[in-house]
Enzyme design. Structure first.
Site, mmCIF file in Angstrom:
data_model
loop_
_atom_site.group_PDB
_atom_site.id
_atom_site.type_symbol
_atom_site.label_atom_id
_atom_site.label_comp_id
_atom_site.label_asym_id
_atom_site.label_seq_id
_atom_site.Cartn_x
_atom_site.Cartn_y
_atom_site.Cartn_z
ATOM 1 N N GLU A 1 0.855 -1.187 0.000
ATOM 2 C CA GLU A 1 0.000 0.000 0.000
ATOM 3 C C GLU A 1 0.892 1.237 0.000
ATOM 4 O OE1 GLU A 1 -3.829 1.685 -0.230
ATOM 5 O OE2 GLU A 1 -3.120 -0.376 -0.433
ATOM 6 N N GLU B 1 -0.706 9.610 -5.951
ATOM 7 C CA GLU B 1 0.413 8.679 -5.961
ATOM 8 C C GLU B 1 0.646 8.107 -7.361
ATOM 9 O OE1 GLU B 1 -1.258 8.108 -1.585
ATOM 10 O OE2 GLU B 1 -1.488 6.432 -2.986
ATOM 11 N N ASP C 1 -7.109 2.847 2.775
ATOM 12 C CA ASP C 1 -6.685 1.599 3.398
ATOM 13 C C ASP C 1 -7.843 0.600 3.455
ATOM 14 O OD1 ASP C 1 -4.056 2.650 3.994
ATOM 15 O OD2 ASP C 1 -5.020 3.823 5.566
#
Length: 491
Positions: A291, A321, A478
């Site tokens: 992750e 990201e 998450d």
């Protein structure tokens, strides 16, 4: 349309005949039927409700699910506060907006918070000055309405996985007394992970439309800051790897590489090499998911791409990201400084395709294990897999999107009155591929997951039901990745 009009006319005539006749009484069943039919004609179901039901019908458990999952290694306690309110309490005033790679002062905090709040995107930065961070952290803990939660990608993923009763979860990271108290009792924490003092991260949240001076947030989101030495060096990595032999997991979820960005270049590179060696020693039959999180150093990201991405099976990341990876690796659309609004689906798919072609196992002769990417942004999610390695990805992408709406609104199931559908419902499959550039695909509430193929890579996309008034934004990514993994099956 003519059939509906005809039925309405017949209903009207029938009612008139039955009510005007003095010799006949209308059967109750007929009246109920006519009443229900007329009521049904007037009801238009919200697309959010239709979409939620379509997800439920699509989502199926994998043929072979995980039973033991090990998660590490960044854990902490999150102190969640109103960002604007805290900065005002610290006598900070809005002004210049700038992105600082690390925070050295109060001005750096104020300017970087403003920079990201204006864009409505999440970001995380390391605060260099330990004493100043301690003062800010104390003010945050004492701020009215401040709340303490499980924090750190690994702990949040572990906490999410721990809600599934048929799953054994091992969590390894720096676990102090407060975090241990907050964790689910079912989560296994190795004794070597326990420490006397907690690591604290400050989560400065803001709501959509909230203002600070001239800055107005287009979306609800958060800005995270910390001075975290233990997680900053991934100090628990050796403990984590040592615990695997006894626990015997089928899946490992790893996070925390972004925390080392605040280290000096030489120390960081040395430690990353050590971490890479440890990951490479994990047996091949154990699946490894990485992750990712917010980073700013392109050189460091390039090193991660070369040393780490090829030795994991799956990665999870968001729009910032993904774009940063392309910028660091000179990939497609790398000239874009940031996304303007919802990321263009064609551009996102171009970058994911390049990422898997460049660093993934698209050829059986390539020395890489990467075969899956789970991308999430506010309004839609995409999972891309190299053919032949993963099953049940329609359920996986739908489950990840469903949990985003649930968790943001603080509900166990989707409440159609609390969410809104804002995903692009028509899009092109690529902005660079000549054959795909002119091909358009549509999404609909009744068919919320669409798939397409590009060479030997399959793409799965679904919209997201966005919570109108989110109760908490931190940890959504998450939970999305954790839920997606739960419904995934690696061949």
């Amino acid at each position: 349309m003519w059939r509906t009009a005809l039925m309405v006319a017949l209903v009207a005539v029938s009612l008139h005949f039955l009510q005007s006749s003095q010799r006949l009484e209308a059967p109750a069943a007929l009246l109920h039927f006519l009443s229900d039919y007329l009521f049904g004609l007037s009801v238009v179901r919200a697309p959010e409700e239709v979409l939620a039901e379509a997800w439920d019908s699509l989502i199926r458990a994998p043929g072979v699910g995980w039973t033991r999952v090990a998660v590490g290694v960044n854990t902490c306690v999150d102190v969640v506060v109103c960002g604007v309110g805290l900065l005002k309490a610290l006598s900070m005033h809005p002004g210049r907006k700038a992105d600082h790679d690390t925070l050295q002062s109060r001005d750096d905090l104020r300017e970087t918070f403003s920079y990201f709040m204006e864009k409505g995107v999440a970001a995380e930065r390391f605060f260099v000055d330990k004493e100043l961070f301690g003062n800010i952290a104390q003010a945050a803990s004492q701020y009215p309405g401040a709340k303490h939660f499980v924090g750190g990608n690994a702990a949040l993923i572990g906490q999410k996985l721990g809600t599934h009763v048929n799953l054994s979860v091992l969590l390894c990271g720096p676990v102090g007394p407060k975090l241990h108290e907050l964790l689910d009792d079912r989560i296994i924490v190795p004794p070597e992970s326990l420490q006397e003092v907690d690591e604290y991260h400050l989560i400065l949240e803001y709501q959509a439309g909230e203002t600070w001076g001239e800055v107005e947030a287009p979306h609800a989101n958060r800005f995270i800051l910390s001075h975290d030495v233990s997680n900053g060096g991934m100090n628990m990595m050796e403990t984590f790897i040592a615990s695997l032999e006894e626990f015997e997991p089928e899946l490992i979820v790893l996070s925390g590489l972004h925390m080392m960005e605040g280290q000096g270049k030489d120390d960081r590179n040395r430690r990353l090499q050590e971490v890479s060696v440890l990951i490479s020693e994990i047996p091949n039959e154990i699946s490894v998911h990485l992750e990712l999180a917010s980073m700013t150093d392109k050189t460091y990201m390039n090193t991660i791409l070369d040393q780490v991405l090829t030795i994991v099976n799956s990665i999870g990341l968001n729009e910032q990201e993904l774009l940063f990876i392309s910028q660091a690796g000179a990939g497609p659309h790398c000239s874009h400084e940031y996304w303007n609004g919802a990321p263009d689906i064609g551009r996102v798919s171009d970058i994911i395709f390049w990422l898997l072609k460049e660093y993934g196992r698209t050829d059986s002769h390539k020395d890489s294990d990467l075969t899956r990417v789970h991308f999430h942004t506010l309004s839609y999610h995409i999972i891309a897999t190299i053919d032949g390695y993963w099953n049940n990805q329609i359920s996986s992408v739908a489950a990840g999107a469903r949990v985003a709406g649930n968790q943001a609104c603080g509900t166990d199931t989707i409440d159609p009155t609390k969410v809104v559908l804002k995903s692009p419902m028509e899009f092109v499959l690529s902005q660079t591929d000549k054959l795909l550039r002119d091909k358009k695909m549509t999404l609909s509430p009744t068919k919320p997951v669409r798939t397409w193929h590009r060479e030997n890579i399959s793409f799965f996309i679904t919209p997201v039901l966005i919570c109108v008034n989110p109760v908490r934004t931190v940890g959504l990514g998450d939970s999305i990745s954790a839920e997606g993994l739960l419904y995934s099956e690696r061949k």
